[in-house]
Design a protein around this motif. Structure first.
Motif, short mmCIF file in Angstrom:
data_model
loop_
_atom_site.label_atom_id
_atom_site.label_comp_id
_atom_site.label_asym_id
_atom_site.label_seq_id
_atom_site.Cartn_x
_atom_site.Cartn_y
_atom_site.Cartn_z
N UNK A 54 0.83 -1.14 0.12
CA UNK A 54 -0.20 0.00 0.02
C UNK A 54 0.97 1.29 0.07
N UNK A 55 0.64 2.24 -1.00
CA UNK A 55 1.30 3.36 -0.91
C UNK A 55 0.62 4.53 -1.23
N UNK A 71 5.25 6.98 -0.14
CA UNK A 71 5.76 5.90 0.79
C UNK A 71 4.95 4.77 0.77
N UNK A 72 5.51 3.58 1.06
CA UNK A 72 4.89 2.34 1.34
C UNK A 72 4.67 2.06 2.65
N UNK A 73 3.52 1.91 3.05
CA UNK A 73 3.44 1.95 4.67
C UNK A 73 3.00 0.47 4.95
N UNK A 74 2.65 -0.40 4.24
CA UNK A 74 2.28 -1.85 4.46
C UNK A 74 2.17 -2.78 3.25
N UNK A 75 2.58 -4.02 3.49
CA UNK A 75 2.92 -4.95 2.44
C UNK A 75 2.64 -6.26 2.72
N UNK A 76 2.21 -7.21 1.79
CA UNK A 76 1.75 -8.41 2.00
C UNK A 76 2.42 -9.36 0.98
N UNK A 116 -4.83 10.11 -1.98
CA UNK A 116 -4.37 9.45 -3.03
C UNK A 116 -3.95 8.12 -2.33
N UNK A 117 -4.06 7.00 -2.76
CA UNK A 117 -3.87 5.70 -2.08
C UNK A 117 -3.69 4.80 -3.50
N UNK A 118 -2.72 3.95 -3.44
CA UNK A 118 -2.52 2.96 -4.63
C UNK A 118 -1.85 1.69 -3.89
N UNK A 119 -2.08 0.54 -4.83
CA UNK A 119 -1.58 -0.75 -4.43
C UNK A 119 -0.11 -1.01 -5.56
N UNK A 120 0.87 -1.23 -4.99
CA UNK A 120 2.08 -1.31 -5.89
C UNK A 120 2.51 -2.93 -6.04
N UNK A 121 2.76 -3.56 -6.89
CA UNK A 121 3.17 -4.80 -6.90
C UNK A 121 4.86 -4.73 -7.13
N UNK A 122 5.48 -5.66 -6.54
CA UNK A 122 6.82 -5.52 -6.55
C UNK A 122 7.30 -7.15 -6.79
#
Length: 327
Positions: A54-55, A71-76, A116-122
Motif C-alpha cells: 500500500x502506497x 511512501x509504502x506503509x504496509x505490504x503483503x 490518494x492511495x494505491x497498491x504497488x506490485x513488486x
C-alpha cells in the motif's frame, strides 16, 4: 483497474505482470483482494519473490519546510521463489488486510481533495527489484467515521482539504508512522470563535480515537490559540449515538476553553460512555500548538517494515508515480 508492465529488471523479452483487483473499494480493517497474472518472456526465469504494498503520499517536515513523499506503509507477500517458464501464464491470488489506521480517501462517493492511495506490485528477480505501476484504490470510512463526518457536515462545517502528516500524536497509540488530518472551515454558528478545525481518526479493532484541533480566533484583548480534544469512541456506538449532539458538544467544549491547556471532562457528550476529553494530546504540527507530534523518533514497526527503513527507502520523493491517479 488492470496494469500490464514488462518487468524492467529483465528488459526486452522479459516476463510481464498484470495486477487485477477484485474490487478497488475497501475500508480500514477489511481485506483487499486480487490476483497477480504473470506471463513468461522469451526465456525461463526464477522470481525471488512477489509482494504487494500500500502506497500513499505523506507530508514530511524536512528542516524548515514540508515536502510530499511517496511512501509504502504496509505490504503483503504474494509468492516466494517461483519458477516462470518461457511463455507460461501464471495467476497468483492475494489478499491484503488493510491496517485499521489506513487513512480514508473517499467519503460519500467523493474523493477527498489531497488524498490518494494505491497498491504497488513488486517483483524481485535475483538482486533486481521491479516496482510496478500503482493500481488506485479507494478507502471508504467505517460506520463510526461516517456518522461523525455526517455530523460535521450536518452542523454546517465545510470540508477544506485532507493530508497525511508524518509523525505521532502525543498520548495516542499508533501503528503507522503518520496520521490523517481532515480540515474543515467552521460552521456559521461557531465562526466567531473558530477559524479552522482539524479532525483525526486513529482506529483500532475496538475503538476510534477522535482527535480534534481547533484554531481559535483571538478577541479584542486576547490572541488566537489552538484548543484540543481527544475522545474514545467504541465502534458499537456508530448507530446508537446522537452524533449531531455529540459533535456539537465537542465543538462547544473547545469554544469554552479559556486556554489551550485546559479541557473539561464530559461537556455535551454524556451519552457516550467511555469518552474523555484531553487537551494537550492534539497534533501540534505546522509549528503551532503544544508540540504534540514527535516525528522520526521511536516509530517502531509498521506493516513488517522498520520505520527507519520506510523513511530511508520507501518515503523517497517519487511523486511521478502518482501520474497513474490522474493527479
Amino acid at each position: 483497474m488492470v496494469f500490464k508492465k514488462m518487468l524492467g529488471a529483465l528488459g526486452v523479452g522479459g516476463p510481464s505482470v498484470d495486477t487485477v483487483l477484485s474490487n478497488p473499494n475497501t475500508r480500514p480493517g477489511l481485506p483487499l483482494s486480487g490476483q497477480v497474472n504473470l506471463t513468461g518472456g522469451t526465456s525461463d526465469v526464477e522470481l525471488a519473490h512477489i509482494t504487494v504494498g500500500l502506497v500513499t503520499r505523506v507530508e514530511v517536515d524536512a528542516g524548515g519546510g514540508d515536502h510530499a513523499a511517496l511512501g509504502e506503509f504496509h505490504r503483503a507477500a504474494v509468492a516466494g521463489r517461483t519458477r516462470l517458464a518461457a511463455g507460461q501464464q501464471l495467476s497468483i491470488p492475494f489478499q491484503v488486510d488493510m491496517p485499521w489506521e489506513t487513512p480514508v480517501t473517499d467519503v460519500f462517493g467523493q474523493r477527498l481533495h489531497g488524498m490518494t492511495m494505491g497498491l504497488r506490485t513488486e517483483v524481485a528477480i535475483d538482486r533486481a527489484v521491479d516496482k510496478g505501476d500503482l493500481d488506485p484504490i479507494a478507502v471508504h470510512p467505517l460506520p463510526v467515521h461516517e456518522r461523525i463526518l455526517e455530523a460535521f457536515s450536518g452542523l454546517g462545517f465545510r470540508f477544506k482539504t485532507a493530508d497525511l502528516e508524518y509523525g505521532r500524536i502525543h498520548g495516542v497509540h499508533q501503528t503507522l508512522p503518520f496520521y490523517q488530518a481532515i480540515e474543515f472551515w467552521p460552521a456559521p454558528q461557531y465562526g466567531h470563535g473558530i477559524a479552522e478545525v482539524e479532525l483525526t481518526f486513529v482506529t483500532n479493532p475496538h475503538t476510534v480515537e477522535v482527535v480534534l484541533e481547533f484554531d481559535k480566533r483571538g478577541g479584542m484583548f486576547t490572541g488566537g490559540h489552538d484548543a484540543y480534544g481527544r475522545y474514545t469512541v467504541p465502534h458499537s456506538h456508530a448507530e446508537t449515538a446522537n452524533w449531531a449532539q455529540v459533535v456539537d458538544g465537542w465543538v462547544r467544549q473547545a469554544l469554552d476553553q479559556r486556554q489551550s491547556f485546559y479541557a473539561s471532562h464530559g461537556g455535551g457528550h454524556h451519552d457516550m460512555p467511555g469518552q474523555h476529553g484531553m487537551a494537550g494530546h492534539g497534533h501540534g504540527h505546522r509549528g503551532g500548538g503544544m508540540g504534540g507530534v514527535v516525528a522520526g523518533a521511536a516509530l517502531g514497526v509498521a506493516g513488517g517494515l522498520v520505520a527507519g527503513e520506510i523513511i530511508e527507502e520507501a518515503f523517497e520523493d517519487d511523486g511521478g508515480d502518482f501520474g497513474d491517479f490522474g493527479e
